[in-house]
Design a protein around this motif. Structure first.
Motif, PDB file in Angstrom:
ATOM      1  N   ILE A   1     -65.335  -5.983  24.673  1.00  0.00           N
ATOM      2  CA  ILE A   1     -65.406  -5.358  23.359  1.00  0.00           C
ATOM      3  C   ILE A   1     -63.988  -5.194  22.830  1.00  0.00           C
ATOM      4  O   ILE A   1     -63.109  -4.662  23.518  1.00  0.00           O
ATOM      5  N   ASP A   2     -63.782  -5.625  21.610  1.00  0.00           N
ATOM      6  CA  ASP A   2     -62.491  -5.423  20.957  1.00  0.00           C
ATOM      7  C   ASP A   2     -62.507  -4.032  20.325  1.00  0.00           C
ATOM      8  O   ASP A   2     -63.001  -3.854  19.215  1.00  0.00           O
ATOM      9  N   ARG A   3     -61.964  -3.068  21.050  1.00  0.00           N
ATOM     10  CA  ARG A   3     -62.027  -1.685  20.582  1.00  0.00           C
ATOM     11  C   ARG A   3     -60.937  -1.348  19.579  1.00  0.00           C
ATOM     12  O   ARG A   3     -61.008  -0.320  18.911  1.00  0.00           O
ATOM     13  N   GLU A   4     -59.932  -2.164  19.474  1.00  0.00           N
ATOM     14  CA  GLU A   4     -58.794  -1.888  18.594  1.00  0.00           C
ATOM     15  C   GLU A   4     -59.184  -2.183  17.153  1.00  0.00           C
ATOM     16  O   GLU A   4     -59.361  -3.349  16.770  1.00  0.00           O
ATOM     17  N   LEU A   5     -59.331  -1.164  16.349  1.00  0.00           N
ATOM     18  CA  LEU A   5     -59.709  -1.354  14.954  1.00  0.00           C
ATOM     19  C   LEU A   5     -58.472  -1.497  14.075  1.00  0.00           C
ATOM     20  O   LEU A   5     -57.458  -0.836  14.288  1.00  0.00           O
ATOM     21  N   THR A   6     -58.593  -2.365  13.101  1.00  0.00           N
ATOM     22  CA  THR A   6     -57.539  -2.605  12.117  1.00  0.00           C
ATOM     23  C   THR A   6     -58.160  -2.478  10.726  1.00  0.00           C
ATOM     24  O   THR A   6     -59.386  -2.412  10.577  1.00  0.00           O
ATOM     25  N   LEU A   7     -57.311  -2.464   9.712  1.00  0.00           N
ATOM     26  CA  LEU A   7     -57.845  -2.458   8.350  1.00  0.00           C
ATOM     27  C   LEU A   7     -58.719  -3.687   8.108  1.00  0.00           C
ATOM     28  O   LEU A   7     -59.755  -3.603   7.435  1.00  0.00           O
TER      29      LEU A   7
ATOM     30  N   ASN B   1     -52.214   4.940   6.403  1.00  0.00           N
ATOM     31  CA  ASN B   1     -53.248   4.170   7.090  1.00  0.00           C
ATOM     32  C   ASN B   1     -52.924   3.889   8.547  1.00  0.00           C
ATOM     33  O   ASN B   1     -53.799   3.930   9.413  1.00  0.00           O
ATOM     34  N   ASP B   2     -51.667   3.548   8.849  1.00  0.00           N
ATOM     35  CA  ASP B   2     -51.296   3.220  10.225  1.00  0.00           C
ATOM     36  C   ASP B   2     -51.525   4.425  11.144  1.00  0.00           C
ATOM     37  O   ASP B   2     -52.002   4.264  12.279  1.00  0.00           O
ATOM     38  N   LYS B   3     -51.190   5.612  10.661  1.00  0.00           N
ATOM     39  CA  LYS B   3     -51.391   6.815  11.478  1.00  0.00           C
ATOM     40  C   LYS B   3     -52.878   7.129  11.623  1.00  0.00           C
ATOM     41  O   LYS B   3     -53.335   7.565  12.694  1.00  0.00           O
ATOM     42  N   ALA B   4     -53.641   6.906  10.573  1.00  0.00           N
ATOM     43  CA  ALA B   4     -55.087   7.111  10.664  1.00  0.00           C
ATOM     44  C   ALA B   4     -55.687   6.160  11.695  1.00  0.00           C
ATOM     45  O   ALA B   4     -56.518   6.566  12.531  1.00  0.00           O
ATOM     46  N   LEU B   5     -55.281   4.899  11.653  1.00  0.00           N
ATOM     47  CA  LEU B   5     -55.791   3.914  12.610  1.00  0.00           C
ATOM     48  C   LEU B   5     -55.386   4.258  14.036  1.00  0.00           C
ATOM     49  O   LEU B   5     -56.174   4.066  14.978  1.00  0.00           O
ATOM     50  N   ALA B   6     -54.185   4.768  14.219  1.00  0.00           N
ATOM     51  CA  ALA B   6     -53.741   5.144  15.566  1.00  0.00           C
ATOM     52  C   ALA B   6     -54.654   6.223  16.144  1.00  0.00           C
ATOM     53  O   ALA B   6     -55.066   6.145  17.315  1.00  0.00           O
TER      54      ALA B   6
ATOM     55  N   ASP C   1     -59.345   0.025   0.726  1.00  0.00           N
ATOM     56  CA  ASP C   1     -59.021   0.325   2.122  1.00  0.00           C
ATOM     57  C   ASP C   1     -59.161   1.820   2.401  1.00  0.00           C
ATOM     58  O   ASP C   1     -59.591   2.220   3.491  1.00  0.00           O
ATOM     59  N   LYS C   2     -58.815   2.640   1.427  1.00  0.00           N
ATOM     60  CA  LYS C   2     -58.923   4.087   1.603  1.00  0.00           C
ATOM     61  C   LYS C   2     -60.373   4.499   1.819  1.00  0.00           C
ATOM     62  O   LYS C   2     -60.687   5.252   2.742  1.00  0.00           O
ATOM     63  N   GLU C   3     -61.250   3.965   0.987  1.00  0.00           N
ATOM     64  CA  GLU C   3     -62.664   4.318   1.141  1.00  0.00           C
ATOM     65  C   GLU C   3     -63.227   3.749   2.433  1.00  0.00           C
ATOM     66  O   GLU C   3     -63.994   4.411   3.135  1.00  0.00           O
ATOM     67  N   ASN C   4     -62.858   2.528   2.791  1.00  0.00           N
ATOM     68  CA  ASN C   4     -63.350   1.935   4.031  1.00  0.00           C
ATOM     69  C   ASN C   4     -62.926   2.752   5.247  1.00  0.00           C
ATOM     70  O   ASN C   4     -63.713   2.961   6.183  1.00  0.00           O
ATOM     71  N   LEU C   5     -61.674   3.222   5.239  1.00  0.00           N
ATOM     72  CA  LEU C   5     -61.187   4.055   6.345  1.00  0.00           C
ATOM     73  C   LEU C   5     -61.981   5.351   6.434  1.00  0.00           C
ATOM     74  O   LEU C   5     -62.392   5.763   7.528  1.00  0.00           O
ATOM     75  N   VAL C   6     -62.193   5.999   5.298  1.00  0.00           N
ATOM     76  CA  VAL C   6     -62.955   7.248   5.295  1.00  0.00           C
ATOM     77  C   VAL C   6     -64.385   6.994   5.770  1.00  0.00           C
ATOM     78  O   VAL C   6     -64.935   7.769   6.560  1.00  0.00           O
TER      79      VAL C   6
ATOM     80  N   ALA D   1     -57.177  12.175  11.636  1.00  0.00           N
ATOM     81  CA  ALA D   1     -57.380  10.803  11.166  1.00  0.00           C
ATOM     82  C   ALA D   1     -57.871  10.800   9.725  1.00  0.00           C
ATOM     83  O   ALA D   1     -57.392  10.014   8.888  1.00  0.00           O
ATOM     84  N   GLU D   2     -58.808  11.681   9.408  1.00  0.00           N
ATOM     85  CA  GLU D   2     -59.316  11.762   8.039  1.00  0.00           C
ATOM     86  C   GLU D   2     -58.211  12.201   7.080  1.00  0.00           C
ATOM     87  O   GLU D   2     -58.081  11.659   5.970  1.00  0.00           O
TER      88      GLU D   2
END
Length: 581
Positions: free
Chosen positions: A437-443, A398-403, A479-484, A389-390
């Motif tokens: 709980i909404d476990r599905e995270l999105t950007l 991003n889509d693959k990281a979120l998956a 978005d890149k920094e937020n994902l990391v 993911a990282e």
């Protein structure tokens, strides 16, 4: 406590009986000398190529997963743990101290080298089994050097590793009593680790193992490769090897938390045993080690009560500050939010996850004396998933990281939470409510989380810290920094009590602090800080090793120490306050 050997590599004496000789005396083989001259003996020798010491206490207490609770008023600590927490050279003896780490990892390296030398004397790896055993030996040698490099040296850096001090990379058995080595560089260590790793991967085979999870089976080896290339800053290779470890359906190798759900919560032992079970599909490599960490990272002893992952860290930076936390504060602070039960002990004031079972190895039945041991999950499916993911986030996929993030989230987080409303029914029993709980995270949801919690300040602890890596561009708020940032939080939860947070701090240049916190939860004294490439990020070599001639790690000058403490000791308002924008 185990015996300490005063040599550069403690294994030199312990494994001398297996060494190839260099003089007439050693060429005379006593009757008790073991000759490693067939496949089964090589296989038996390689069982000692896995370390029986753990770096967890040293690196966990050095990280931001620890605070100083009540200062000198709190007597629940030992000098060794205090030295780890304060980033001081460790002088105290302990089964988990740097001397034991150095000794045992080099002992494992020596066993791997003796096995490799024995196979060469047998004519080389000429059979399928010997090729697989050679692969295991090379993987063991690479792994041990990798841990030593990352504990006792600075993190890998394209700008600095050509000059940063490394550790001796040993590729042959010892043939003299007091060999001399130089340290080389971190860059050289990584080059040698990669060489051993790739050759080992090309030779390994799961078919030779009776209990694969105690050996470098293929899933463990690929996960180690994904960690190595993550630290080596090559995300595309992280994706390649993590995918090989996880297969086409990562859900199939995620941890089975349902196996723990009906276990008691007042005693962490059954859950810890299940977590480290060889039948658990997510456990790729297990290491039995000498350790009392099971008492330190638990809620039912006072050991480690002063320097630990206390409730303030747990509430402000970890469990109560997640991207999927419900809006209802009572629900957000419920243990039911996690499939993995975290344990809060009010007496000890720690947040712990039951990962370290306690075993007692009795060697004298008459006196009932022996060693405390535990099991360390050294490599696991969750790591391969979060490594990938990282890597995807760094590559902009991003889509693959979120998956991958959401596979992990659905494994770790419950789909609904039950919480106490602090209201009563007609019989004066508490009324409980449930919230999904909404476990599905999105950007978008990760962006919302980032804006909600802002960046950490020592007087206002929050889950996101400023990142200062010298190897990747991470514009703050992107978005890149937020994902990391999100992935680093997930890694912090996943690796709690495993010592891995320290390496993430080093890799991403997070500034961390030493704080003294009182029990009223409203005062904080700052005593120290550590920024990227602070020389204390390389754990100091044991004094025995320095005495044997190896160059010690540089330490901060008096001027640098003064700058770390420029503010002096002063109180702050310690408020768990979110930055609501």
């Amino acid at each position: 406590m185990k015996t300490t050997y005063h040599y550069v590599c403690a294994c030199l004496v312990a494994m001398a009986a297996l060494a190839s000789s260099c003089n007439d005396f050693l060429d005379t083989t006593p009757d008790s000398r073991i000759q490693v001259d067939n496949e089964e003996k090589v296989k038996a020798l390689l069982t000692t190529a896995y370390p029986q010491a753990t770096f967890v206490r040293v690196t966990e207490l050095a990280s931001d997963n620890a605070d100083d609770l009540n200062g000198d008023l709190n007597g629940n600590y030992d000098r060794f743990s205090e030295q780890c927490y304060r980033w001081q050279p460790v002088t105290e003896s302990d089964n988990e101290n740097p001397t034991m780490i150095w000794q045992d990892y080099y002992k494992a390296i020596a066993s791997a080298n003796h096995a490799l030398a024995a196979m060469e004397k047998m004519g080389g790896a000429t059979t399928e089994k010997l090729r697989a055993l050679k692969g295991e030996a090379l993987l063991c040698r690479a792994y041990a050097h990798f841990v030593l490099t990352n504990v006792f040296c600075m993190n890998y850096s394209k700008q600095h590793s050509d000059t940063d001090l490394g550790v001796p990379y040993i590729t042959a058995p010892e043939t003299t009593l007091d060999p001399k080595y130089d340290r080389g560089t971190v860059a050289h260590d990584y080059e040698m680790i990669e060489k051993d790793l790739l050759e080992g991967l090309s030779l390994m085979s799961d078919a030779i193992y009776d209990v694969p999870r105690y050996h470098f089976n293929s899933k463990a080896a690929y996960t180690f490769a994904s960690r190595f290339y993550l630290f080596y800053q090559q995300p595309q290779k992280v994706v390649e090897y993590a995918t090989k470890a996880l297969g086409t359906n990562p859900e199939e190798v995620m941890r089975d938390y349902d196996a723990m759900k009906d276990m008691p919560t007042d005693n962490m032992q059954p859950r810890a045993i299940q977590y480290t079970s060889s039948s658990e599909r997510a456990n790729f490599l297990l290491l039995p080690v000498y350790s009392t960490d099971q008492y330190y990272f638990s809620g039912y002893t006072n050991m480690g009560g002063r320097f630990n992952n206390n409730s303030y860290v747990g509430k402000a930076e970890q469990f109560f500050a997640t991207p999927w936390a419900p809006d209802n504060d009572a629900a957000a602070q419920s243990q039911q939010m996690f499939k993995f039960y975290w344990f809060y002990s009010q007496a000890k004031d720690v947040f712990v996850l039951p990962k370290t079972p306690v075993y007692f190895e009795e060697y004298n039945s008459a006196n009932h004396t022996g060693y405390y041991r535990t099991i360390v999950v050294a490599l696991k499916a969750e790591e391969a998933l979060l490594n990938r993911a990282e890597a995807y986030a760094l590559l902009g996929e991003n889509d693959k990281a979120l998956a991958d993030i959401n596979v992990w989230t659905k494994t770790f987080v419950a789909d609904k939470v039950k919480y106490n409303t602090y209201k009563y029914d007609d019989n004066w029993n508490y009324i409980y409510a449930e919230q999904k709980i909404d476990r599905e995270l999105t950007l978008a949801s990760i962006r919302k989380w980032a804006e909600k919690y802002d960046y950490y300040l020592p007087e206002r602890p929050l889950p996101r810290k400023h990142l200062h890596p010298d190897w990747v561009d991470l514009p703050e708020g992107s978005d890149k920094e937020n994902l990391v940032q999100c992935i680093l939080l997930l890694r912090r939860l996943e690796f709690l009590h495993e010592g891995m947070r320290w390496f993430d701090i080093k890799r991403y240049g997070m500034k961390i602090y030493r704080r003294e916190i009182n029990t009223s939860m409203n005062l904080l004294t700052l005593t120290d800080s550590m920024s990227y490439r602070d020389p204390r990020q390389a754990i100091q070599l044991p004094f025995e090793v320095q005495g044997a001639g190896l160059k010690p790690n540089p330490q901060p000058s008096a001027t640098e120490k003064a700058s770390f403490n420029a503010w002096g000791a002063r109180p702050w308002e310690f408020v768990f306050k979110r930055n609501d924008k």
